[in-house]
Design a protein around this motif. Sequence first.
Motif, short mmCIF file in Angstrom:
data_model
loop_
_atom_site.label_atom_id
_atom_site.label_comp_id
_atom_site.label_asym_id
_atom_site.label_seq_id
_atom_site.Cartn_x
_atom_site.Cartn_y
_atom_site.Cartn_z
N ILE A 56 1.05 -1.26 -0.25
CA ILE A 56 -0.04 0.26 0.13
C ILE A 56 0.55 1.42 -0.16
CG2 ILE A 56 -1.84 -1.36 0.97
CD1 ILE A 56 -1.36 0.26 3.88
N GLY A 57 2.21 1.00 -0.39
CA GLY A 57 2.78 2.26 -0.59
C GLY A 57 3.81 3.07 0.08
N PHE A 58 4.31 2.03 0.91
CA PHE A 58 5.02 1.49 2.46
C PHE A 58 6.36 0.94 1.71
CE2 PHE A 58 1.31 2.70 5.19
CZ PHE A 58 1.85 3.89 5.87
N THR A 59 7.74 1.63 2.52
CA THR A 59 9.03 0.93 2.13
C THR A 59 9.21 0.24 3.15
OG1 THR A 59 10.43 2.69 3.16
CG2 THR A 59 9.61 2.80 1.20
N LYS A 60 10.01 -0.97 3.01
CA LYS A 60 9.72 -2.39 4.05
C LYS A 60 10.65 -1.36 5.18
CE LYS A 60 14.16 -4.29 2.32
NZ LYS A 60 15.26 -4.64 3.74
N ASP A 61 11.36 -0.33 5.64
CA ASP A 61 12.37 0.21 6.19
C ASP A 61 10.96 1.39 7.07
OD1 ASP A 61 14.46 -1.36 6.22
OD2 ASP A 61 15.08 0.56 4.14
N ASP A 62 10.09 1.58 6.54
CA ASP A 62 9.08 2.46 7.76
C ASP A 62 8.91 1.51 9.13
OD1 ASP A 62 9.22 4.53 6.12
OD2 ASP A 62 7.21 3.79 4.62
N LEU A 63 8.79 0.64 8.61
CA LEU A 63 7.79 -0.62 9.79
C LEU A 63 9.12 -0.45 11.23
CD1 LEU A 63 5.75 -1.58 11.45
CD2 LEU A 63 6.54 -3.96 10.31
N LYS A 64 9.44 0.08 12.19
CA LYS A 64 10.68 -0.23 12.52
C LYS A 64 10.37 -1.32 14.16
CE LYS A 64 12.35 3.60 10.21
NZ LYS A 64 13.60 3.33 9.49
N THR A 65 11.52 -2.07 14.49
CA THR A 65 11.40 -3.02 15.83
C THR A 65 11.67 -1.53 16.92
OG1 THR A 65 12.54 -4.31 14.14
CG2 THR A 65 12.25 -4.69 17.25
N THR A 66 10.35 -2.00 17.83
CA THR A 66 11.15 -1.05 19.48
C THR A 66 11.07 -2.01 20.25
OG1 THR A 66 8.67 -0.98 19.25
CG2 THR A 66 9.51 1.27 19.14
N ASN A 67 10.84 -3.10 20.11
CA ASN A 67 11.62 -4.09 20.57
C ASN A 67 11.22 -5.85 20.27
OD1 ASN A 67 12.53 -4.73 23.30
ND2 ASN A 67 10.41 -4.98 24.43
N PHE A 68 11.94 -6.13 21.11
CA PHE A 68 12.02 -8.17 20.40
C PHE A 68 12.84 -8.43 21.67
CE2 PHE A 68 13.71 -11.94 19.00
CZ PHE A 68 13.01 -11.98 17.90
N ASN A 69 11.43 -9.48 21.96
CA ASN A 69 12.11 -10.25 23.25
C ASN A 69 11.28 -11.97 23.10
OD1 ASN A 69 12.29 -9.24 25.15
ND2 ASN A 69 9.95 -7.76 25.67
N VAL A 70 11.92 -13.00 23.17
CA VAL A 70 12.25 -14.39 23.49
C VAL A 70 11.92 -15.26 24.59
CG1 VAL A 70 13.05 -16.84 22.95
CG2 VAL A 70 13.46 -14.93 21.28
N ASN A 71 10.85 -14.97 25.56
CA ASN A 71 10.87 -15.93 26.38
C ASN A 71 10.48 -17.52 26.20
OD1 ASN A 71 11.16 -13.66 28.99
ND2 ASN A 71 9.39 -13.27 27.29
N THR A 72 10.29 -18.59 28.01
CA THR A 72 9.53 -19.92 28.04
C THR A 72 8.67 -19.39 28.82
OG1 THR A 72 11.33 -19.38 29.74
CG2 THR A 72 11.71 -20.68 27.48
N GLU A 73 7.48 -20.30 27.97
CA GLU A 73 6.65 -20.25 28.34
C GLU A 73 5.73 -21.43 28.97
OE1 GLU A 73 4.31 -17.74 28.18
OE2 GLU A 73 5.53 -16.18 27.58
N TYR A 74 6.05 -21.44 30.55
CA TYR A 74 5.50 -22.44 31.42
C TYR A 74 3.99 -22.55 31.96
CZ TYR A 74 9.63 -23.66 31.30
OH TYR A 74 11.63 -23.67 31.35
N GLU A 75 3.18 -23.86 32.40
CA GLU A 75 1.80 -23.70 33.55
C GLU A 75 2.15 -24.49 34.37
OE1 GLU A 75 -1.55 -26.35 30.76
OE2 GLU A 75 -1.47 -23.94 29.85
N SER A 76 1.56 -24.34 35.34
CA SER A 76 1.44 -25.10 36.69
C SER A 76 0.13 -26.22 36.34
CB SER A 76 0.69 -23.84 37.70
OG SER A 76 1.82 -23.20 37.66
#
Length: 188
Positions: A56-76
């Motif tokens: 729709i007209g944006f460049t691929k660089d217009d979308l900027k990362t502000t935070n990136f996290n990888v976590n482990t998920e657990y359930e009790s």
Amino acid sequence: IFMTRTITIKGVGKLSLKPDQVVVSLTLNATDKNYDKTMDTAAKHLEQLRGALVGIGFTKDDLKTTNFNVNTEYESERDKNGNYKRIFIGYSVTHQLKLEFDFDSQRLSRTLGAIAGCIAEPELNVQFTVKDKKSVNAALLENACVNAKAKAGILAKASGVTLGDLISTIGASCICFPKLSMIWRTIA
């Protein structure tokens, strides 16, 4: 003994502006038991989102990362003895991004439509703001100063004294609601 007489006043700056910028904040999430699969899914979600926006007209660089996290998920979960134990669910990737552009309601509509069509189904937040935050903050502080001086003049007149020189200012500013404390010398 000569005492300096002073008046301490708080001024408040107010300003009303039309927004000229849109900030779309997005959050992509992916979870899987396998780390590589989680990262692949996250990459595919980002690629698909970027592709939709480029379409729709944006460049691929217009979308900027502000935070990136990888976590482990657990359930009790309770075992057969009634004790709780943690069960590994998988890896979770959270990728937060932002897209900024000049305010244009039609472009915003196209943008939201493109985002809504993404398989990633990102969470989103739309903010309407102003580009030139420094000028806005300067105008707000100026308004706070004018407000404080007017209040000081009223108090000096009501007290039967003349407003003298400004002695000091103590400013705590925020773009949304600046306040300024000012101290003036009074002359009897």
